[in-house]
Scaffold this motif. Sequence first.
Motif, PDB file in Angstrom:
ATOM      1  N   LEU A 156       0.837  -1.194   0.000  1.00 44.86           N
ATOM      2  CA  LEU A 156       0.000   0.000   0.000  1.00 44.86           C
ATOM      3  C   LEU A 156       0.866   1.236   0.000  1.00 44.86           C
ATOM      4  CD1 LEU A 156      -2.782  -1.026   2.517  1.00 44.86           C
ATOM      5  CD2 LEU A 156      -3.028  -0.655   0.071  1.00 44.86           C
ATOM      6  N   PHE A 213       0.060  -1.549  -6.281  1.00 46.64           N
ATOM      7  CA  PHE A 213      -1.154  -1.927  -6.984  1.00 46.64           C
ATOM      8  C   PHE A 213      -1.470  -0.977  -8.128  1.00 46.64           C
ATOM      9  CE2 PHE A 213      -2.469  -4.159  -2.986  1.00 46.64           C
ATOM     10  CZ  PHE A 213      -2.210  -5.388  -3.533  1.00 46.64           C
ATOM     11  N   VAL A 262      -5.631 -13.256   2.643  1.00 42.35           N
ATOM     12  CA  VAL A 262      -6.600 -13.690   1.635  1.00 42.35           C
ATOM     13  C   VAL A 262      -6.729 -12.614   0.563  1.00 42.35           C
ATOM     14  CG1 VAL A 262      -8.994 -14.298   1.238  1.00 42.35           C
ATOM     15  CG2 VAL A 262      -7.850 -15.092   3.300  1.00 42.35           C
ATOM     16  N   THR A 263      -6.894 -11.380   1.012  1.00 37.41           N
ATOM     17  CA  THR A 263      -7.041 -10.262   0.086  1.00 37.41           C
ATOM     18  C   THR A 263      -5.873 -10.204  -0.873  1.00 37.41           C
ATOM     19  OG1 THR A 263      -8.043  -9.087   1.911  1.00 37.41           O
ATOM     20  CG2 THR A 263      -7.471  -7.806  -0.017  1.00 37.41           C
ATOM     21  N   GLU A 269      -5.643 -13.192  -3.349  1.00 32.33           N
ATOM     22  CA  GLU A 269      -6.686 -13.220  -4.367  1.00 32.33           C
ATOM     23  C   GLU A 269      -6.540 -12.062  -5.343  1.00 32.33           C
ATOM     24  OE1 GLU A 269     -10.531 -13.955  -2.733  1.00 32.33           O
ATOM     25  OE2 GLU A 269      -9.925 -16.024  -2.386  1.00 32.33           O
ATOM     26  N   ARG A 270      -5.804 -11.043  -4.934  1.00 32.18           N
ATOM     27  CA  ARG A 270      -5.578  -9.900  -5.802  1.00 32.18           C
ATOM     28  C   ARG A 270      -4.636 -10.260  -6.950  1.00 32.18           C
ATOM     29  NH1 ARG A 270      -7.270  -4.994  -3.240  1.00 32.18           N
ATOM     30  NH2 ARG A 270      -9.080  -6.054  -4.063  1.00 32.18           N
ATOM     31  N   ARG A 291      -5.686  -9.940 -10.368  1.00 29.27           N
ATOM     32  CA  ARG A 291      -5.872  -8.589 -10.866  1.00 29.27           C
ATOM     33  C   ARG A 291      -4.551  -7.959 -11.292  1.00 29.27           C
ATOM     34  NH1 ARG A 291     -10.219  -5.061  -8.852  1.00 29.27           N
ATOM     35  NH2 ARG A 291     -10.676  -6.834  -7.544  1.00 29.27           N
TER      36      ARG A 291
END
Lengths: 56, 819
Positions: free
Chosen positions: B51, B56, B109-110, B113-114, B117
């Motif tokens: 972050l 991202f 998890v976040t 699973e990203r 993307r």
Amino acid sequence: MSVIYIMLPVALGLAGLAVWGFVRAVRGGQYDDLDTPAMRAIQRDDADAVDPNSQP
Amino acid sequence: MSAVATRPAEAGVGADRPCAHCGAPAGAGPVVGVDGRAYCCTGCRSVRLMLESGVFEAPEDGSRLSVPRGRGFAEMDTSAFDEACVEHLDDGLRRCELVVDGIHCVACVTLLERLARVAPGVVESRVSFGRSRVMLIWDPGQVALSRIARAIAGMGYLPHRAKGSRAEAGRRRHDRAMLVRVGVAGAIAGNVMLISVAIYGGLFDGMAPEYARLFRGVSAGLGTLSVIWPGSVFFRGAIASIRTWTPNLDLPIAISLGVGTVWGLSNAFRGQGEVFFDSLSALVFLLLVGRWIQHTQQRRAASALELLFSLTPGTARRVGPDGALEDVPSEALAPGDLIEVRPEESLAADGVVETGESRIDAGMLTGESRPEPVSAGVRVYAGTVNLGSPIRVRVSCEGRESRAGRLMDLVARATESRAGIVLLADRLAGWFVPVVLSLAGVTFLIWWGRGVETALEHSTALLIVCCPCALGLATPMVMTVTLGGLARRGVLVKEAGAIEALAGRGRLLLDKTGTLTEGRFGIVDRAGDATVWPVVRAIEAHTAHTIGRAIHEGLEPRGSAAVDAVEIRSHPGLGIEGRVGAESYLIGSETLLQTFGVEADRSLIEWGRAQACAGDTPVFVARGGRLVSALSLGDRVREGGQELLEQLKGAGWAPEIVSGDRGEIVARIGELFAIPGEGGRTPENKVARVRELIAVRGGARGPGACVVMVGDGVNDAAALASADVGIGVHGGAEASLDAADVAVQRPGLEPIGALFETSRRAMRRIRLCLGVSLGYNAVAASLAMGGLLSPLAAAVLMPISSLSVLAIAMRPIGARDRT
């Protein structure tokens, strides 16, 4: 009282519908993992716009 | 167990500090980020870092994710891997499940699973939290699996291949079928119950015979459906039990279901007598619910292949004929291959050291607490960890043939052959229906003389009022409450039967290393001048040696004043030398002191020798050429052990130590805890001891004869699986936790005490529930047989009994909470 001849099959039919739905859900894998989806729910979809300061 | 991703930070860094990202307690082993903050897991650390670094933000080529650290995962692109683990989907995509170490919280998890993307070519990434797995779907034309694996590793998780994924698919099918049966049985039971209300109501107010026939017919139809669809498992089990001549629980259940159905159907067709399909379908449902609860608890137990997986690494570094190194899957290794094992890596195969000298931690396999020195010609085993310098090993055997593989086979066989502990309530429930049916018959005969009407009424009241609900519900309910309570305290019970066994008494076998002791090399005792310790800590910070590190980590930093050590020189095999300020220091063995002609302090030397005799390693500290202090290193005894063993002895358990460590160390620990013990036991030997104790009591399980094994290492896994109840303690190898019935997830011995205590309370509670239920049924049955109970009163009484038992069962089990 003869309405019972309609009511009873209807009630059983509804119950059968619910059972059918349940069986479908189980076979479709919806009950395989009961922990992760709860975590997935708090994921943000717009992660590209995440502001670091808004995170706890 | 990964060491790379989730290595606990240096001892003492912020125990119980909140995670800097998610705020959850970071625990005793927080992950420390490069920013110096403590996180609960690598996921939180990575999320925070990502972050803050804005990773991202539209990574066009995914390049930012492939952090060039650690292994290349090249083996994941090989055809051998493809054949074993990768599924080819119709549209040209590939699917594969990877086990990922370190999935700990929502952030993990976040993050994982990203992946779909941010990494091009990854179509889907789904985490299964409970099983620590990631299911990946990717386009092989765009990205290679090794690249995805590198991305996952770059996030701070260590991906492994998931061995035994076929077994997993079978298990999932079984789970689903079981859940469908529970749901169908529940729906039928509910509907039959509703229809029964109408039937029972008609008994008092009168009902036109055609409606009575309709209700009885529908009830019979639904009840029969319940018995032949979800209830068919009991008949299959009963048939299997007849075939093999081993009586099991399914047999009485199947008999009562069969008899009940046939009798009920014949009554329904003849239009007289009772139809009791409400009881039958409720019984099927409740029995299935009980089994489901039990099953979900044990689902974590893994197959032998998966156990083997967690023990040995999936890849090895093979040295080619031209000296080039290549990563290959462990399966591709053949006897005669040469592999290189770097420090902190575990061996993928059994073999003989060809070149290099190092120390090997074989604790997982043997229970020996000290690393063993190895050099050319020494045999080494798969699963052991290289602690020193790189060595090259000539492979002799791999996989199932290796010592670890054979051990895992032993575990698998023990797990399969063990009969489940039959719950008391199951035994009772099996006989409930036949007993009630015959009592109803007796009632009918008693009242026959007063006319068929009266006889029917009284026997009906008996059938209504005698309810297996309470009987069938009490145990699963109490077990659920108990297991839930224990899980919150960090004790996972995988087999509900273990609770019943632990509430009794019997033999308790305890492993030493890692169970009674901490299983790590640490400072046991100190003597002499205490002012030198901060200096010793500073000097030992410069060493990578096991002993040096243990000293550094074991000594607490004093204040904030940094101590700068300079002129560090290490003397291999002897110790280390350094200077702080104007004083020079020597830290090491007695030989080191002699080499440097240090002025020896007799009492300290004596102290050190006494420590050495007790099996510990003394280390001396000399300042300015004079011996000033000494400390000893060894495996520290866990706190609270004495109290726990006293408490267990009081409860009727006979403890003893079974350890793979050296005899004199075991003897000393045994003396400390005042229990007998024997050292030098191999894993096979531990199993033999368990079997011996089981054989002594004659094979049958009974009060006072339960054999419980408590252990942590892989060397205990087979014994854990062979014992009636195996308890795997915190920090143990995954394999032993999987083999155990109970896995303790918090450090220390306190949870084990709580487990025994809670088990006793749970069994008292279950007996109370069963007593209330049986008492109610007995009183109600005799009232009905005496003709004192009308069917209406019976219909009112039945739910009241169920509710009262439920109320007793659902109260939390109040073991004293000392955490």
